[in-house]
Scaffold this motif. Sequence first.
Motif, mmCIF file in Angstrom:
data_model
loop_
_atom_site.group_PDB
_atom_site.id
_atom_site.type_symbol
_atom_site.label_atom_id
_atom_site.label_comp_id
_atom_site.label_asym_id
_atom_site.label_seq_id
_atom_site.Cartn_x
_atom_site.Cartn_y
_atom_site.Cartn_z
ATOM 1 N N ASP A 100 40.374 18.424 13.601
ATOM 2 C CA ASP A 100 39.215 17.592 13.543
ATOM 3 C C ASP A 100 38.516 17.188 14.805
ATOM 4 O OD1 ASP A 100 36.991 16.112 12.625
ATOM 5 O OD2 ASP A 100 38.248 14.409 11.926
ATOM 6 N N VAL A 101 37.278 18.082 15.095
ATOM 7 C CA VAL A 101 36.667 17.667 16.341
ATOM 8 C C VAL A 101 36.217 16.312 16.389
ATOM 9 C CG1 VAL A 101 36.254 19.884 17.508
ATOM 10 C CG2 VAL A 101 34.746 18.965 15.660
ATOM 11 N N GLY A 102 35.809 15.760 15.467
ATOM 12 C CA GLY A 102 35.258 14.452 15.156
ATOM 13 C C GLY A 102 36.273 13.199 15.593
ATOM 14 N N THR A 160 39.175 14.858 20.297
ATOM 15 C CA THR A 160 38.197 15.117 21.302
ATOM 16 C C THR A 160 38.623 14.795 22.806
ATOM 17 O OG1 THR A 160 37.342 13.037 21.024
ATOM 18 C CG2 THR A 160 36.111 14.811 19.944
ATOM 19 N N ARG A 203 39.165 17.627 25.785
ATOM 20 C CA ARG A 203 38.428 17.426 27.032
ATOM 21 C C ARG A 203 39.428 17.649 28.055
ATOM 22 N NH1 ARG A 203 34.176 13.279 27.651
ATOM 23 N NH2 ARG A 203 33.451 14.146 25.439
ATOM 24 N N VAL A 261 38.314 27.455 27.762
ATOM 25 C CA VAL A 261 38.938 27.015 26.270
ATOM 26 C C VAL A 261 37.936 27.349 25.272
ATOM 27 C CG1 VAL A 261 39.597 25.265 24.844
ATOM 28 C CG2 VAL A 261 40.448 25.280 27.272
ATOM 29 N N LEU A 262 38.499 28.390 24.358
ATOM 30 C CA LEU A 262 37.624 28.474 23.222
ATOM 31 C C LEU A 262 37.995 27.603 21.960
ATOM 32 C CD1 LEU A 262 37.402 32.340 23.003
ATOM 33 C CD2 LEU A 262 35.975 31.009 24.083
ATOM 34 N N LEU A 263 36.986 26.729 21.496
ATOM 35 C CA LEU A 263 37.478 25.573 20.757
ATOM 36 C C LEU A 263 37.232 26.043 19.212
ATOM 37 C CD1 LEU A 263 38.441 22.771 20.221
ATOM 38 C CD2 LEU A 263 35.995 22.028 20.631
ATOM 39 N N GLY A 264 37.900 25.891 18.423
ATOM 40 C CA GLY A 264 37.875 25.972 16.928
ATOM 41 C C GLY A 264 38.379 24.649 16.077
ATOM 42 N N ASP A 265 37.622 24.380 15.064
ATOM 43 C CA ASP A 265 37.679 23.471 14.436
ATOM 44 C C ASP A 265 38.140 23.671 12.934
ATOM 45 O OD1 ASP A 265 37.800 20.875 13.144
ATOM 46 O OD2 ASP A 265 35.655 20.616 13.354
ATOM 47 N N ARG A 320 39.764 28.127 7.227
ATOM 48 C CA ARG A 320 39.197 28.082 8.592
ATOM 49 C C ARG A 320 40.448 28.286 9.931
ATOM 50 N NH1 ARG A 320 34.132 24.178 8.700
ATOM 51 N NH2 ARG A 320 34.481 24.565 10.887
ATOM 52 N N TYR A 339 39.976 31.365 12.642
ATOM 53 C CA TYR A 339 40.030 31.394 14.078
ATOM 54 C C TYR A 339 41.194 31.978 14.665
ATOM 55 C CZ TYR A 339 36.292 28.134 14.763
ATOM 56 O OH TYR A 339 34.832 27.496 14.616
ATOM 57 N N LEU A 387 40.172 35.422 14.903
ATOM 58 C CA LEU A 387 39.208 35.838 15.884
ATOM 59 C C LEU A 387 39.677 35.684 17.231
ATOM 60 C CD1 LEU A 387 36.109 35.603 16.510
ATOM 61 C CD2 LEU A 387 36.097 33.312 16.621
ATOM 62 N N VAL A 403 30.986 16.054 22.970
ATOM 63 C CA VAL A 403 31.726 16.249 21.985
ATOM 64 C C VAL A 403 32.274 15.028 20.977
ATOM 65 C CG1 VAL A 403 32.417 18.753 21.822
ATOM 66 C CG2 VAL A 403 33.726 16.813 22.854
ATOM 67 N N THR A 458 28.872 16.201 16.871
ATOM 68 C CA THR A 458 30.183 16.798 15.993
ATOM 69 C C THR A 458 29.429 17.302 14.688
ATOM 70 O OG1 THR A 458 30.702 14.745 15.484
ATOM 71 C CG2 THR A 458 31.914 15.704 17.339
ATOM 72 N N ARG A 517 29.415 21.054 13.520
ATOM 73 C CA ARG A 517 30.103 21.621 12.450
ATOM 74 C C ARG A 517 29.213 22.549 11.657
ATOM 75 N NH1 ARG A 517 34.519 17.730 9.895
ATOM 76 N NH2 ARG A 517 34.976 17.602 12.270
ATOM 77 N N GLU A 540 28.406 25.874 13.100
ATOM 78 C CA GLU A 540 29.628 26.726 12.962
ATOM 79 C C GLU A 540 29.710 27.423 11.389
ATOM 80 O OE1 GLU A 540 33.093 24.447 13.407
ATOM 81 O OE2 GLU A 540 33.525 25.121 15.672
ATOM 82 N N LEU A 600 31.216 29.759 20.101
ATOM 83 C CA LEU A 600 31.813 29.132 21.064
ATOM 84 C C LEU A 600 31.427 27.801 21.652
ATOM 85 C CD1 LEU A 600 32.286 32.167 23.257
ATOM 86 C CD2 LEU A 600 33.835 31.456 21.526
ATOM 87 N N LEU A 601 32.210 26.865 21.603
ATOM 88 C CA LEU A 601 31.571 25.503 21.863
ATOM 89 C C LEU A 601 31.964 25.038 23.518
ATOM 90 C CD1 LEU A 601 30.640 23.044 20.833
ATOM 91 C CD2 LEU A 601 32.748 22.028 20.171
ATOM 92 N N ASP A 643 31.298 21.831 26.173
ATOM 93 C CA ASP A 643 30.924 20.223 26.103
ATOM 94 C C ASP A 643 30.464 19.915 27.645
ATOM 95 O OD1 ASP A 643 30.789 17.615 26.430
ATOM 96 O OD2 ASP A 643 32.866 17.275 25.903
ATOM 97 N N ARG A 647 28.928 21.311 35.096
ATOM 98 C CA ARG A 647 29.625 21.856 33.851
ATOM 99 C C ARG A 647 28.774 22.601 32.878
ATOM 100 N NH1 ARG A 647 34.463 18.102 31.513
ATOM 101 N NH2 ARG A 647 34.251 19.772 29.934
#
Lengths: 340, 340
Positions: A71-73, A78, A82, A95-99, A106, A110, A113, B72, B78, B82, B85, B96-97, B99, B106
């Motif tokens: 959960d990125v939230g 988070t 970071r 970094v490729l981020l997947g939530d 899901r 990812y 992918l 993020v 966030t 979502r 996505e 691809l996310l 931040d 950055r």
Amino acid sequence: MNRTASIKDVATHAGVAVGTVSNVLNYPDRVSERTKERVLRAIDDLGFVRNDAARQLRVGHSRTIGLIVLDVGNPFFTSVVRAAEDAAALQGSAVLLGDSGHDAAREANYIDLFQEQRVQGLLISPVGDVTARLDLLRERGVPTVVVDRLADESKFSSVAVDDDAGGYLAARHLLDTGRRRLAFVGGPTSIRQVADRLQGARRAVKEEPDATLEVLDAEGQTVLAGRSVGDALVQRGRADLPDGIFCANDLLALGVMQSLTMTHTFRIPADVALIGYDDIDFAASAVVPLSSIRQPTELLGRTAIELLSEEVESQSPVHRAVVFTPELVVRQSTATPAAG
Amino acid sequence: MNRTASIKDVATHAGVAVGTVSNVLNYPDRVSERTKERVLRAIDDLGFVRNDAARQLRVGHSRTIGLIVLDVGNPFFTSVVRAAEDAAALQGSAVLLGDSGHDAAREANYIDLFQEQRVQGLLISPVGDVTARLDLLRERGVPTVVVDRLADESKFSSVAVDDDAGGYLAARHLLDTGRRRLAFVGGPTSIRQVADRLQGARRAVKEEPDATLEVLDAEGQTVLAGRSVGDALVQRGRADLPDGIFCANDLLALGVMQSLTMTHTFRIPADVALIGYDDIDFAASAVVPLSSIRQPTELLGRTAIELLSEEVESQSPVHRAVVFTPELVVRQSTATPAAG
DNA sequence: TCGTACCAATGAAACGATTCAAAGGAATCG
DNA sequence: CGATTCCTTTGAATCGTTTCATTGGTACGA
């Protein structure tokens, strides 16, 4: 019309061979100052940007690392994200981020992918039952580090935080400030984190013969759930009230705080001490600043990247499980009654 | 030893040509049932996973979209992430996310990285001064949609939320519930969002001859900053107090609320109505549930993806700027005095 | 002057997928 | 039976890099 320039175009434009352009990009000191300049100018003129797919195809692996969180939230994640990004950047990876949003489908998407992208490795905070999907990764030889959950050490490296220790820390702190009738407020103990924190708290309470611990169930891990628990406590009246409350997370604690402070019958920390878990931003800026247990999220993220690097470098499948101890953050909500 | 299987290996193992394997993957109904089965079994036996770099090199573009956000950790983003996505997944792309953390360096890193990855396009919530870096993207022909900031419509498509309308909505609501002495609490008006919300509020107040609006500066957009403002108001005493307060975000509003409710001198909403902006989770679970302005974040994310698709499909550079209107969420903190 | 090192630059081969013109084979029709 | 059509399968060419054996050139020492 606007096909992006390739390394060949650059070579032509600069009047050199393609290999030379490649050398300028990858081994700048192999090429003479003069031609380097010419090539760089050509790159600039044509707005050349290296095609990473071609590079990757040739060298066999990418410079990216996959990271799948629940959960990125969630501030916990988070922060981990970071830290992982920063650590990866230092070693030249992205970094490729997947939530996954706690959704196994899901998560599976990812994983697929990221495998197609040939990531160097995977950091994952897995949904529910780990084994099946992760075993596949292991078979395929994708270096993987499990985050925030202990994994079978014979199979994977992992980084996690010791929730038992955190629970102990919180309860011990309440006891140390003179509280004896403790209460634990937590969601369903089916959640491992909750169960472990409770277990740690129990361990601390056992150390004091005259201390007691009562467990109050909350319906979820939210402010509202905490408020219900608080309201129930208020109903009880003064005599029967615990003098130290440990909540399984900060949201619950803030809810309990709202309830107790609104009625103006009980004072925090004079009548009741209150401590939460996670040390979210709101903890510090609550009406009564909330003591809490802080998890070393930055360390978690950084270490996860380091473990992954180890896996990538060494071929031999030796894994490590790293467990961090959380940290007590004392604020006004657990000040000693005398001082409060 | 464990080189991952290629399409050629699969072809050999299944006794077909490479083109056939490719067809099974990309145009399954071009190939007969019998050979399809054979190929699929071979894929399974060998644990084949398509190498996306090779695919991408051949077809010329990836199936990923780059998304760069300012933070993020911010619930606003966030939620947008979502939604983006999900929308991207529907059309078979992955996001691809990146931040940027409000850091131009950055941001630049991610822009470069995503260009090397040949993303289909870029969604970006840019740091500070937009122009320079984005112009480069435009020159290079990378389809780009600017998120949460209006962009020069001749250059980019963009999606944003109308902060002026949101400010108007909030102030109008306070006026509608009978308040007349309004106050606006906001961070530095150098932040465009803050300035626009104030402007909208002014517009509403002008509609009522007997209404006034006073502006209270806060040092930042945090709970603590809100509490300082609240403390200052409490000092003033009853006579001089506004009867309706509009805060530029929910954190400020929660701070003001803490301050006012702690002293027990002023009641919300009986003495003062209070409304925030953003409708964060904590708004609903505040001591007095906080009215707020909700931004259609899901819509924002989804629309951003749609605009990007438009850009990708149509070659001609026509851009659109889509502006959404936020929504009023009424809770107890602005109940009419009679009812409160 | 010749031989030996050394350095810079070269360009063909390789990575693993997709594409597409061509070939092969079966079925249909006159 | 031959011509035509349709469907399936084939495999060489291609994408844009990196790699590395090879070449060309210069400098140095004998």
